[in-house]
Scaffold this motif. Structure first.
Motif, PDB file in Angstrom:
ATOM      1  N   PHE B  54     -10.854  54.929  11.404  1.00  0.00           N
ATOM      2  CA  PHE B  54     -12.232  55.026  10.910  1.00  0.00           C
ATOM      3  C   PHE B  54     -12.247  55.003   9.389  1.00  0.00           C
ATOM      4  N   GLU B  55     -13.373  54.616   8.879  1.00  0.00           N
ATOM      5  CA  GLU B  55     -13.491  54.469   7.430  1.00  0.00           C
ATOM      6  C   GLU B  55     -14.901  54.909   7.030  1.00  0.00           C
ATOM      7  N   VAL B  56     -14.993  55.660   5.970  1.00  0.00           N
ATOM      8  CA  VAL B  56     -16.316  56.043   5.481  1.00  0.00           C
ATOM      9  C   VAL B  56     -16.339  55.772   3.981  1.00  0.00           C
ATOM     10  N   GLY B  57     -17.471  55.363   3.482  1.00  0.00           N
ATOM     11  CA  GLY B  57     -17.488  55.009   2.061  1.00  0.00           C
ATOM     12  C   GLY B  57     -18.865  55.021   1.443  1.00  0.00           C
ATOM     13  N   LEU B  58     -18.821  54.910   0.132  1.00  0.00           N
ATOM     14  CA  LEU B  58     -20.019  54.968  -0.687  1.00  0.00           C
ATOM     15  C   LEU B  58     -19.982  53.718  -1.561  1.00  0.00           C
ATOM     16  N   TYR B  59     -21.123  53.069  -1.749  1.00  0.00           N
ATOM     17  CA  TYR B  59     -21.099  51.904  -2.638  1.00  0.00           C
ATOM     18  C   TYR B  59     -22.316  51.862  -3.559  1.00  0.00           C
ATOM     19  N   PHE B  60     -22.103  51.223  -4.706  1.00  0.00           N
ATOM     20  CA  PHE B  60     -23.140  51.109  -5.726  1.00  0.00           C
ATOM     21  C   PHE B  60     -23.177  49.660  -6.183  1.00  0.00           C
ATOM     22  N   GLY B  61     -24.340  49.220  -6.619  1.00  0.00           N
ATOM     23  CA  GLY B  61     -24.384  47.866  -7.133  1.00  0.00           C
ATOM     24  C   GLY B  61     -25.788  47.424  -7.439  1.00  0.00           C
ATOM     25  N   ASP B 178      -2.773  54.013   0.964  1.00  0.00           N
ATOM     26  CA  ASP B 178      -3.175  53.364   2.215  1.00  0.00           C
ATOM     27  C   ASP B 178      -4.418  53.983   2.854  1.00  0.00           C
ATOM     28  N   TRP B 179      -4.875  55.131   2.360  1.00  0.00           N
ATOM     29  CA  TRP B 179      -6.099  55.694   2.953  1.00  0.00           C
ATOM     30  C   TRP B 179      -7.322  55.556   2.061  1.00  0.00           C
ATOM     31  N   LEU B 180      -7.158  54.887   0.928  1.00  0.00           N
ATOM     32  CA  LEU B 180      -8.293  54.697   0.022  1.00  0.00           C
ATOM     33  C   LEU B 180      -8.435  53.222  -0.307  1.00  0.00           C
ATOM     34  N   SER B 181      -9.647  52.709  -0.195  1.00  0.00           N
ATOM     35  CA  SER B 181      -9.823  51.322  -0.630  1.00  0.00           C
ATOM     36  C   SER B 181     -10.959  51.224  -1.630  1.00  0.00           C
ATOM     37  N   ILE B 182     -10.771  50.348  -2.600  1.00  0.00           N
ATOM     38  CA  ILE B 182     -11.822  50.006  -3.544  1.00  0.00           C
ATOM     39  C   ILE B 182     -12.301  48.633  -3.109  1.00  0.00           C
ATOM     40  N   ARG B 183     -13.603  48.536  -2.904  1.00  0.00           N
ATOM     41  CA  ARG B 183     -14.103  47.355  -2.224  1.00  0.00           C
ATOM     42  C   ARG B 183     -15.191  46.671  -3.040  1.00  0.00           C
ATOM     43  N   LEU B 184     -14.982  45.402  -3.261  1.00  0.00           N
ATOM     44  CA  LEU B 184     -15.951  44.580  -3.965  1.00  0.00           C
ATOM     45  C   LEU B 184     -16.628  43.726  -2.907  1.00  0.00           C
ATOM     46  N   ASP B 185     -17.941  43.854  -2.804  1.00  0.00           N
ATOM     47  CA  ASP B 185     -18.637  43.218  -1.686  1.00  0.00           C
ATOM     48  C   ASP B 185     -19.793  42.343  -2.171  1.00  0.00           C
ATOM     49  N   PHE B 186     -19.884  41.147  -1.622  1.00  0.00           N
ATOM     50  CA  PHE B 186     -20.998  40.245  -1.934  1.00  0.00           C
ATOM     51  C   PHE B 186     -21.704  39.903  -0.639  1.00  0.00           C
ATOM     52  N   ARG B 187     -23.003  40.110  -0.639  1.00  0.00           N
ATOM     53  CA  ARG B 187     -23.707  39.979   0.632  1.00  0.00           C
ATOM     54  C   ARG B 187     -25.024  39.259   0.416  1.00  0.00           C
ATOM     55  N   ASP B 188     -25.407  38.481   1.402  1.00  0.00           N
ATOM     56  CA  ASP B 188     -26.725  37.856   1.399  1.00  0.00           C
ATOM     57  C   ASP B 188     -27.526  38.465   2.544  1.00  0.00           C
ATOM     58  N   TYR B 189     -28.676  39.032   2.233  1.00  0.00           N
ATOM     59  CA  TYR B 189     -29.566  39.575   3.255  1.00  0.00           C
ATOM     60  C   TYR B 189     -30.706  38.580   3.445  1.00  0.00           C
ATOM     61  N   ILE B 190     -30.844  38.120   4.650  1.00  0.00           N
ATOM     62  CA  ILE B 190     -31.830  37.073   4.922  1.00  0.00           C
ATOM     63  C   ILE B 190     -32.921  37.645   5.821  1.00  0.00           C
ATOM     64  N   PHE B 191     -34.136  37.625   5.323  1.00  0.00           N
ATOM     65  CA  PHE B 191     -35.247  38.072   6.179  1.00  0.00           C
ATOM     66  C   PHE B 191     -36.535  37.345   5.802  1.00  0.00           C
ATOM     67  N   GLU B 192     -37.493  37.434   6.697  1.00  0.00           N
ATOM     68  CA  GLU B 192     -38.808  36.827   6.454  1.00  0.00           C
ATOM     69  C   GLU B 192     -39.801  37.934   6.173  1.00  0.00           C
ATOM     70  N   HIS B 193     -40.736  37.673   5.254  1.00  0.00           N
ATOM     71  CA  HIS B 193     -41.815  38.640   5.099  1.00  0.00           C
ATOM     72  C   HIS B 193     -43.119  37.910   4.789  1.00  0.00           C
ATOM     73  N   ASP B 194     -44.228  38.622   5.003  1.00  0.00           N
ATOM     74  CA  ASP B 194     -45.519  37.969   4.795  1.00  0.00           C
ATOM     75  C   ASP B 194     -46.396  38.810   3.857  1.00  0.00           C
ATOM     76  N   ILE B 195     -45.730  39.458   2.894  1.00  0.00           N
ATOM     77  CA  ILE B 195     -46.467  40.326   1.981  1.00  0.00           C
ATOM     78  C   ILE B 195     -47.455  39.542   1.133  1.00  0.00           C
ATOM     79  N   PHE B 196     -47.109  38.290   0.797  1.00  0.00           N
ATOM     80  CA  PHE B 196     -48.002  37.485  -0.036  1.00  0.00           C
ATOM     81  C   PHE B 196     -48.914  36.594   0.813  1.00  0.00           C
TER      82      PHE B 196
END
Lengths: 249, 215
Positions: B54-61, B178-196
């Protein structure tokens, strides 16, 4: 988000982080290499380079396990990772048999816990759900499900507790039936005229199939018939489909 | 009397036979018990070791939500490593929305209230670790690394609406231990919205740095 919330979150996670390394205290497990040689990798994966070989008759200490890899320490203090299939080529210092299992179909029929998530259709809306399951025995499991429904006109979250019956545990593709009960919160989108959120009790009857994929993964296809208990004369019935992936251990 | 005696003898004989057969059968065990010391455990198996799957973590960006600018994001994640190759993870994060260009140019007009500018998202994803390797710090130290690809589903909430969200991304893990990782993550979140008004599909990019503990 406010600064205090940031900090509470931070503290929560940090305390979690500090608890975890403390649970590493167990008796040392020493074994003797009982085969020609064993490759030692720098990391817990087949792609990490081999930097050392254990010799026959060498005593090593088993430190911990990550997936299929075991961290070992030699008498000289070298630390590295060996594969589970190799650890079974050792024996205990008192002649014990070393028998680490690799996850397979057998573990699936003897699973204790399940953790899964799925995407689906809740009537005509998209849904996402996650669940945890605990097996009372091979056939009966208790599960807790959380489902988020994202609709065009309203969003809902549903929580149910379920009993799941799997009659044929030795089949790779095996059916199950489920009964559940819980609540659903429905909040209409704010862009429409102001409406209030409502909460209904929900009764669930469902069924589906597990399909063993390999390792610790199974696919799970499920149909639920949800009955929303309303104040009106007629209860609301909602059909739901889910397809997801489950890890078991 | 004779019958009773006979019965007694028969009983004795049966008992004697039983004992002797048992002792024959036990001969090997007895020898083994003498030669090998009292064994506390017969088998060494996975339950004798701590598993760190198992792995638990905190991220900022930073996350860029289309039309609403780039904003800080902070999140937590929890993962289970099914094998050396695959993991499943759940993540939850919070961010906020800045003003749209329209709001800035138009003066007073505000499309959203402050509360509606809070963004939360969560997702459930499957990741695939690949390209394991090492990075070298000077001539003495090597840290393990791996790249991963990740994709999943989830929900993004802002402006009082939930949006069904797909995420795809990739990242890099560096392991100081081996029990600590520093993780650089790039992600694309794709969603639709109709606010406008009309429904638009948006790609919202995020870059984060995280710290994760395996347990």
């Amino acid at each position: 988000m406010s600064l205090p919330t940031y900090f509470t979150r931070l503290i929560c996670v940090c305390s979690l982080l500090f608890i975890t390394p403390a649970c590493l205290a167990k008796d040392a497990t020493n074994v003797i290499v009982d085969t020609g040689y064993i490759d030692v990798h720098t990391g817990p994966g087949r792609g990490y380079p081999v930097f050392h070989a254990l010799e026959k008759g060498e005593t090593i200490e088993l430190l911990k396990q990550r997936t299929d890899w075991i961290k070992v320490k030699t008498k000289r203090g070298k630390k590295g990772w060996i594969h589970v299939s190799d650890v079974n080529k050792t024996r205990g210092v008192n002649g014990e048999v070393v028998a680490f299992s690799t996850p397979g179909f057998e573990q699936f029929s003897n699973r204790k816990f399940e953790l899964g998530f799925s995407a689906g259709q809740f009537e005509n809306s998209d849904s996402i759900s996650a669940y945890v399951g605990w097996h009372l025995n091979k056939n009966i499991a208790l599960e807790a499900h959380a489902t988020q429904v994202v609709g065009d006109f309203s969003d809902s979250s549903m929580f149910t507790a379920n009993v799941v019956l799997t009659p044929f545990t030795n089949w790779r593709i095996t059916p199950f039936v489920t009964l559940g009960a819980g609540t659903i919160d429905i909040s209409p989108d704010a862009t429409l005229v102001s409406t209030e959120d409502r909460t209904n009790d929900v009764l669930q009857v469902g069924g589906g199939i597990y399909g063993y994929i390999g390792r610790r993964f199974v696919a799970r296809l499920q149909y639920n018939n949800n009955t929303l208990v309303t104040d009106r004369n007629e209860n609301e019935e909602i059909n739901e489909w889910r397809l997801g992936i489950t890890a078991f251990f | 009397m004779a019958t009773r005696n006979n019965g007694f003898l028969l009983g004795l004989a049966i008992v004697a036979t039983a004992i002797s057969s048992v002792s024959y059968a036990q001969d090997d065990d007895v020898l083994e018990a003498i030669i090998t010391p009292d064994l506390e455990r017969r088998e060494i198996k996975e339950s004798d070791l701590d598993a760190e799957d198992f792995e638990v973590g905190l991220y900022f960006g930073v996350i860029n939500i289309e039309d609403f600018g780039s904003n800080d994001v902070v999140g937590v994640r929890f993962a289970y490593h099914v094998s050396e190759d695959f993991f499943i993870e759940a993540a939850y994060a919070e961010s906020s929305l800045s003003e749209t260009s329209f709001e800035r140019l138009s003066g007073d007009i505000q499309l959203l209230t402050d509360d509606q500018r809070d963004v939360t998202y969560y997702n459930l994803s499957v990741g695939y670790n690949f390209l394991p390797g090492e990075v070298f710090l000077g001539s003495k130290r090597a840290l393990n690394t791996n790249f991963y690809l990740i994709a999943g589903i989830g929900s993004t909430e802002f402006a009082d609406e939930e949006q069904f969200t797909y995420n795809v991304g990739a990242g890099l893990n560096v392991f100081p231990t081996d029990w600590l990782s520093i993780r650089l993550d790039f992600r694309d979140y794709i969603f639709e919205h109709d606010i406008f008004g009309e429904t638009v599909s948006t790609n919202n990019l995020e870059a984060t740095l995280g710290f994760n503990i395996y347990f």
